[in-house]
Every structure is written in C-alpha cells, then in structure tokens.
Design an enzyme around this catalytic site. Sequence first.
Site: not given
Length: 403
Positions: A11, A93, A182, A243, A333-336, A386
């Site tokens: 990446n 990537r 993503h 953003r 954020v979503g996982e934690n 990913e």
Amino acid sequence: MTDATRVLVLNSGSSSVKFQLIDMADGSRPAVGIVERIGESTGRIEYRPQHGGTRSTERPFPDHSAALEAVSAELAADGLGLDSPELAAIGHRVVHGGTTFTAPTVITDKMVEELRELVPLAPLHNPANITGIEVARRLRPDLPQVAVFDTAFHATMPEYAARYAIDRETADRFSVRRYGFHGTSHQYVSRRTAQLLGRAPESVNVIVLHLGNGASASAVAGGVCVDTSMGLTPLEGLVMGTRSGDLDPAILLHLHRVAGMSVDEIDVLLNRRSGLLGLCGDNDMREIARRMGEGDAAAQLAFDVYVHRLKKYVGAYLAVLGRVDAIAFTAGVGENSAAVREAAMSGLENLGIEVDSVRNAVRGSSPRLISTEDSRVAIAVVPTDEELEIAGQTFNLVRQHAS
Ligand code: ADP
C-alpha cells in the site's frame, strides 16, 4: 501449479509504504511493516516478523525505490525475500480505478499507461500507487503483480445511484460521477457478515458502516454493492475525522464569493479542517468520548452531528435495500466505539433494529453479533482486513491466469 502461496501486499502512499506478506495457504502473516517519511530527512522502517522480534530502523529513504529496496532487504534477511519461491505475486492497493478498472487487474505496461490517465481523478493518491507498482516491477519483473482498486466493488452501483443530477455532457466530459471508496473493506466485511450469519453472501442484504478516520457506508444486496456514501472523491457522505462529508454545494460558492476563500483554501478546509476536528478540535473518537465524559459541549455536539449523519445513511439504505438482514460496523471507530454503535442504532426498534447493550460493551477482535435475540436485523461488529482481501483477490486472479 507450484506451491507458491504467499502474496506481498503493498500500500504505497505519498510518504509511506505499508506492506504485509500473507500466506494464502493458512492466512498467516510471516511479516508486516511500514516505511514512513519517505523523501524526508529522517525516515523509519518498522518490520514485524510473525514470531516476534520487531526491528525498527531510523534512516532517510530518499524515494519509493529506496523504501521498497529496504522492505525487500528486511524480508530477505528472514529468508522471505522477493526472490523466494513461495512468493506467488505482489498485490498493490490502488485508490482510483475510474470506470476503466472495475475488477482486480494483472499489471502490464499498457495497464500502467491506462492507470496514469486516471491521475486527475485521484491526484493525491494514484501517483504514489503507480510509483509503488513501477518500483516493485523493477525489482521483480517476472513476478505476477495485480492492482486491486478501492473503487472497484462499487462499480456495480446502478446508473441512477452513480449519477449526479448535473448536466450530463459536462459530467461525462470530466468523468464526474460517484465512484465510492473503501471498496475492499466493504466487500470483505459484507462477505464476512454473511458468514457470521451462516448464510451465503448471495442471499444476504447488508449495510456496512466503515468508520475509520475516513468513513463510508454502503448498501450491499446479495454481495453486490448498490449504493455507497463516498462519491467522485472520498469527501462525500458521512462526517469523518477531518472531512465534512455531505454539505450544500452552494457553501463552496458562498465561501469563495463572500468569504474570499480560494479553491485551495476551501479544499484544505473541507478535507483537513472539518469533520470532528472542525467541530470540536479533536478527530480521535477516544478523545471526544473522554471530553464528553467531562461534560464538554463542543465534543458532545461533534458526536451528535457524527451520529445523526450516520443514522440518516442507515435510514436511506434501509429504504434502498428494502429488506436488510444485517448492519455491520467496522474500522477504528466502528470496531471500538460501543458508544457510537449504540447511539447510531438507538430509536430504531420499530424498524426491527435493537442493540443488546451487554453484548455491545464486550470488546473483541473477532466478528460478533451485538443485537438482541429479538432484533429482526442482525447488528454485527466485523473487523475489516483490507490486506487479506487484496491478497485473496490477487492470489485468485494469478491462479486463474496460470490455469
Ligand atoms: P484509518 O482510516 O486511518 O485506517 P482506522 O480505521 O484505524 O483509520 O480508525 C482510526 C480511528 O479509530 C481513530 O481516529 C479513532 O477515532 C478511532 N478509534 C481507534 N480506537 C478507538 C477506541 N478504542 N475507541 C474509539 N475510537 C477509536
């Protein structure tokens, strides 16, 4: 067919190269690491072999060539070099595939030329991706190399979801349409969510919420993306770390005409000084949670704006999909953040969406359900990967070509 089962995933960013060597035979990672601050006076390479003994070296890396050569040397020191017979391919990537590349693609000279034509669509990202590809091809010209695009999974969006309602000719002339980003994460997480439910991806409709520093939502019907929140660039959609996400496009005109801001200043404002950072001065959800605990009103407002936008997208995608089997949270954020998950799902009980707060509070690194037994829609936390997705797509494509 040889027994080469390893894929090196690269990446390449403008000033860093992240790498992971993944063995597709068992999903193990013999080595992972990063080269940082390429082109600066002091650089750093961190190399973490599977069995411990992290090596970190500070020294300058004048360009991507020097960086990749250092990666190659570190790998070689552990018998994992680019010339090792176990290496099946390199997977790169690439951020933007435009409408040209809608699937993983074997890299050839012609392909790189076509990729170069897409630079105006992603001027910050694609040039570094191309440099990484060129250097890796110089190091191993005979090894199959594959580009996996962040936009590709979204290429199945129907035309009415991809089109902006502006003059068609102008839009087409300048390639203005919604591409989404993503993609490898949305693809991996939607498939992994189906697995968690014990069902075939083709039979499951999922809303994926990828909430990292950048954030995006997608509506996935039977394994196929039908809508996503990012657009021509990764600026559209959800509120992110720095953003803005969605806003009235006339705000740009207003800032230019009334505030006298230049195009570049507006670019910096919306991409780097907005979102959570712009609202409260912090872009890390951990810090925002801590400040909320102390009764900080700006942090609370930032959290509320973030969650409100998220909820609006969940509502939109419930309508787009008609029937939703699962909502999956992923990325930093979503996982934690149990607080974000709980707040985003609150008040949706009448839509069959109900979080179990005890399950939601449990931390873990494997995919798990956080909905109540009665919730009609499953709510899941599914850690994204990913690199594994890029390695898998690279390996499959190389095998197809070889057979
Ligand atoms: P990137 O988009 O850079 O890949 P990540 O997916 O790693 O980002 O997400 C980074 C973000 O995740 C951080 O900015 C932070 O807001 C959030 N995060 C990480 N750990 C936690 C945590 N324990 N609680 C809340 N938020 C977290």
